[in-house]
Design a protein around this motif. Structure first.
Motif, mmCIF file in Angstrom:
data_model
loop_
_atom_site.group_PDB
_atom_site.id
_atom_site.type_symbol
_atom_site.label_atom_id
_atom_site.label_comp_id
_atom_site.label_asym_id
_atom_site.label_seq_id
_atom_site.Cartn_x
_atom_site.Cartn_y
_atom_site.Cartn_z
ATOM 1 N N GLN A 61 56.856 38.445 27.090
ATOM 2 C CA GLN A 61 56.435 39.057 28.339
ATOM 3 C C GLN A 61 54.583 39.268 29.152
ATOM 4 O OE1 GLN A 61 59.080 42.059 29.927
ATOM 5 N NE2 GLN A 61 60.048 41.699 27.824
ATOM 6 N N LEU A 62 53.648 39.291 28.084
ATOM 7 C CA LEU A 62 52.279 39.653 28.543
ATOM 8 C C LEU A 62 51.682 38.122 28.538
ATOM 9 C CD1 LEU A 62 51.842 43.042 27.225
ATOM 10 C CD2 LEU A 62 51.558 42.443 29.830
ATOM 11 N N SER A 63 52.554 37.500 27.865
ATOM 12 C CA SER A 63 52.178 35.552 27.687
ATOM 13 C C SER A 63 50.971 35.824 26.857
ATOM 14 C CB SER A 63 51.154 35.286 28.808
ATOM 15 O OG SER A 63 52.804 35.157 30.094
ATOM 16 N N ILE A 64 50.813 37.460 25.632
ATOM 17 C CA ILE A 64 50.150 37.125 24.520
ATOM 18 C C ILE A 64 50.549 37.172 23.159
ATOM 19 C CG2 ILE A 64 48.259 39.278 25.886
ATOM 20 C CD1 ILE A 64 49.612 41.001 24.065
ATOM 21 N N ASN A 65 51.427 36.432 23.221
ATOM 22 C CA ASN A 65 52.390 36.240 21.567
ATOM 23 C C ASN A 65 51.980 34.913 21.026
ATOM 24 O OD1 ASN A 65 53.794 36.179 18.956
ATOM 25 N ND2 ASN A 65 56.068 36.711 20.788
ATOM 26 N N LEU A 66 51.676 35.145 20.025
ATOM 27 C CA LEU A 66 50.796 33.329 19.633
ATOM 28 C C LEU A 66 51.953 33.054 18.409
ATOM 29 C CD1 LEU A 66 46.991 34.204 19.018
ATOM 30 C CD2 LEU A 66 48.750 33.203 20.513
ATOM 31 N N ILE A 67 53.434 34.001 17.923
ATOM 32 C CA ILE A 67 54.481 33.648 17.314
ATOM 33 C C ILE A 67 55.156 32.599 18.253
ATOM 34 C CG2 ILE A 67 56.446 34.722 15.916
ATOM 35 C CD1 ILE A 67 55.106 37.050 15.770
ATOM 36 N N GLY A 68 55.317 31.365 18.043
ATOM 37 C CA GLY A 68 55.854 30.230 18.691
ATOM 38 C C GLY A 68 57.162 30.486 18.354
ATOM 39 N N ASP A 69 58.027 29.406 18.927
ATOM 40 C CA ASP A 69 59.358 28.972 18.971
ATOM 41 C C ASP A 69 60.239 27.849 18.309
ATOM 42 O OD1 ASP A 69 60.295 31.589 20.534
ATOM 43 O OD2 ASP A 69 60.060 30.793 22.820
ATOM 44 N N ILE A 70 61.170 28.337 17.376
ATOM 45 C CA ILE A 70 61.640 27.280 16.875
ATOM 46 C C ILE A 70 62.990 26.474 18.139
ATOM 47 C CG2 ILE A 70 62.375 26.028 15.089
ATOM 48 C CD1 ILE A 70 60.960 27.384 13.365
ATOM 49 N N ILE A 113 49.212 38.167 17.829
ATOM 50 C CA ILE A 113 48.883 38.674 19.193
ATOM 51 C C ILE A 113 47.161 38.168 19.862
ATOM 52 C CG2 ILE A 113 50.121 40.490 19.951
ATOM 53 C CD1 ILE A 113 48.191 42.141 19.763
ATOM 54 N N GLN A 114 47.547 37.488 21.286
ATOM 55 C CA GLN A 114 45.531 36.708 21.560
ATOM 56 C C GLN A 114 45.377 37.633 22.865
ATOM 57 O OE1 GLN A 114 44.882 33.278 21.792
ATOM 58 N NE2 GLN A 114 46.265 32.765 23.790
ATOM 59 N N PHE A 115 44.472 38.875 22.612
ATOM 60 C CA PHE A 115 43.654 38.759 23.839
ATOM 61 C C PHE A 115 41.856 39.123 24.200
ATOM 62 C CE2 PHE A 115 44.534 42.600 20.886
ATOM 63 C CZ PHE A 115 43.673 42.804 20.614
ATOM 64 N N VAL A 116 42.037 39.799 24.953
ATOM 65 C CA VAL A 116 40.214 39.782 25.333
ATOM 66 C C VAL A 116 40.115 41.154 24.949
ATOM 67 C CG1 VAL A 116 38.305 40.178 26.691
ATOM 68 C CG2 VAL A 116 40.070 38.232 26.915
ATOM 69 N N LYS A 117 38.948 41.025 23.758
ATOM 70 C CA LYS A 117 38.873 42.653 23.197
ATOM 71 C C LYS A 117 37.696 43.065 23.933
ATOM 72 C CE LYS A 117 37.470 44.938 18.883
ATOM 73 N NZ LYS A 117 38.186 45.090 17.268
ATOM 74 N N ASP A 118 36.738 41.840 24.068
ATOM 75 C CA ASP A 118 35.394 42.246 24.672
ATOM 76 C C ASP A 118 35.301 41.172 25.125
ATOM 77 O OD1 ASP A 118 31.731 42.585 25.579
ATOM 78 O OD2 ASP A 118 32.446 43.402 23.650
ATOM 79 N N ASN A 191 46.249 49.613 24.811
ATOM 80 C CA ASN A 191 45.195 50.361 25.254
ATOM 81 C C ASN A 191 44.418 48.664 25.167
ATOM 82 O OD1 ASN A 191 45.327 52.702 26.297
ATOM 83 N ND2 ASN A 191 43.802 53.253 23.939
ATOM 84 N N MET A 192 44.913 48.396 23.689
ATOM 85 C CA MET A 192 43.909 46.451 24.128
ATOM 86 C C MET A 192 44.684 45.703 24.635
ATOM 87 S SD MET A 192 44.410 46.824 19.569
ATOM 88 C CE MET A 192 43.279 47.427 18.292
ATOM 89 N N ILE A 193 46.172 45.854 25.380
ATOM 90 C CA ILE A 193 46.929 45.188 25.767
ATOM 91 C C ILE A 193 47.439 45.270 27.091
ATOM 92 C CG2 ILE A 193 48.172 43.857 23.616
ATOM 93 C CD1 ILE A 193 50.458 45.452 24.877
ATOM 94 N N GLY A 194 46.151 46.315 27.750
ATOM 95 C CA GLY A 194 45.608 46.214 29.356
ATOM 96 C C GLY A 194 47.354 47.362 30.118
ATOM 97 N N ASN A 195 47.562 48.327 28.749
ATOM 98 C CA ASN A 195 48.691 49.592 29.170
ATOM 99 C C ASN A 195 49.683 48.443 30.868
ATOM 100 O OD1 ASN A 195 47.227 51.537 27.923
ATOM 101 N ND2 ASN A 195 44.730 50.818 28.766
ATOM 102 N N PRO A 196 50.442 48.056 29.746
ATOM 103 C CA PRO A 196 51.263 47.697 30.869
ATOM 104 C C PRO A 196 52.191 48.453 30.622
ATOM 105 C CG PRO A 196 51.745 47.001 27.948
ATOM 106 C CD PRO A 196 50.337 47.283 28.459
ATOM 107 N N PHE A 197 52.314 49.784 30.185
ATOM 108 C CA PHE A 197 53.342 51.074 30.087
ATOM 109 C C PHE A 197 52.162 52.033 29.371
ATOM 110 C CE2 PHE A 197 55.656 48.522 27.495
ATOM 111 C CZ PHE A 197 55.372 49.288 26.152
ATOM 112 N N THR A 198 53.178 53.542 29.682
ATOM 113 C CA THR A 198 51.929 54.300 29.312
ATOM 114 C C THR A 198 52.673 55.019 27.972
ATOM 115 O OG1 THR A 198 53.463 56.243 30.311
ATOM 116 C CG2 THR A 198 51.493 55.442 31.193
#
Length: 221
Positions: A61-70, A113-118, A191-198
């Motif tokens: 849902q956050l578009s950071i999942n690198l596991i694809g679909d078959i 997953i992938q995200f901007v760490k720095d 914290n890494m993925i932008g805190n979509p919820f607490t």
């Protein structure tokens, strides 16, 4: 002679329950009474197993999942039916492409997953092995760490670590116990993925789900 049994059994005591899942879902005495004729350990394992795809759903849902679909075509209908007719294509079956080749073996990818760490280094690719129970012995710790490293290398990830989806933060005694392992709790990942919820919202949701599950079991569902 019968007192022999007393000698052997008189000091037996139950183990203290130390389950991260029980704490995360806030299982209490009343819940255990409801579950007493079930396999409680099996129930814990199922909860942990179902948390894995739930987190992958969040990552997608956050578009950071690198596991694809078959996508697997399911063929065509051979006869007419409700809402379809003969010759119409059946809905495709979609499943996660969560295996990677390590040597001659396929290894499961729990989370990738992938995200901007720095901002200065760009995208960070993180492989996570999901673990609710961290009670490894030395031999298992070494083997498990090797597996994480192997999957991380096979994926070309920047980091491989453990993720405990039933702990807010990792206690210092766990960190000290496994100094060669990187272990993240829920707060770390959020914290890494932008805190979509607490973390507080997350654990409140788990406990709300638990109440519904227990009620369903009481009702025989």
């Amino acid at each position: 002679m019968l007192k022999t049994f007393r000698k052997h059994l008189k000091d037996v005591r139950p183990d203290v329950i130390d389950s991260n899942i029980d704490k995360a879902f806030d299982f209490n005495y009343e819940d255990y009474v409801v579950l007493c004729d079930k396999s409680i350990q099996s129930f814990r394992i199922k909860l942990g197993t179902h948390l894995e795809p739930a987190w992958n759903d969040i990552f997608s849902q956050l578009s950071i999942n690198l596991i694809g679909d078959i996508v697997e075509p399911q063929g065509f209908y051979k006869r007419n039916g409700k809402g379809f007719k003969k010759g119409d294509p059946k809905p495709n079956k979609v499943k996660k492409d969560n295996l990677v080749k390590v040597g001659s073996n396929n290894r499961q990818i729990d989370h990738y997953i992938q995200f901007v760490k720095d901002p200065t280094t760009g995208m960070w690719k993180l492989y996570l092995e999901s673990k609710c129970n961290l009670n490894f012995d030395t031999e298992k710790t070494v083997a498990s760490n090797e597996k994480v490293d192997q999957v991380c290398d096979a994926l070309g990830a920047d980091e491989g670590a453990y993720f405990v989806p039933v702990l807010d933060t990792i206690p210092q005694d766990i960190i000290d116990k496994y100094p060669d392992s990187t272990i993240y709790g829920v707060r770390d990942i959020l914290n890494m993925i932008g805190n979509p919820f607490t973390p507080e919202e997350y654990f409140a949701e788990l406990r709300s789900i638990k109440e519904e599950l227990i009620q369903d079991i009481k009702d025989g569902n």
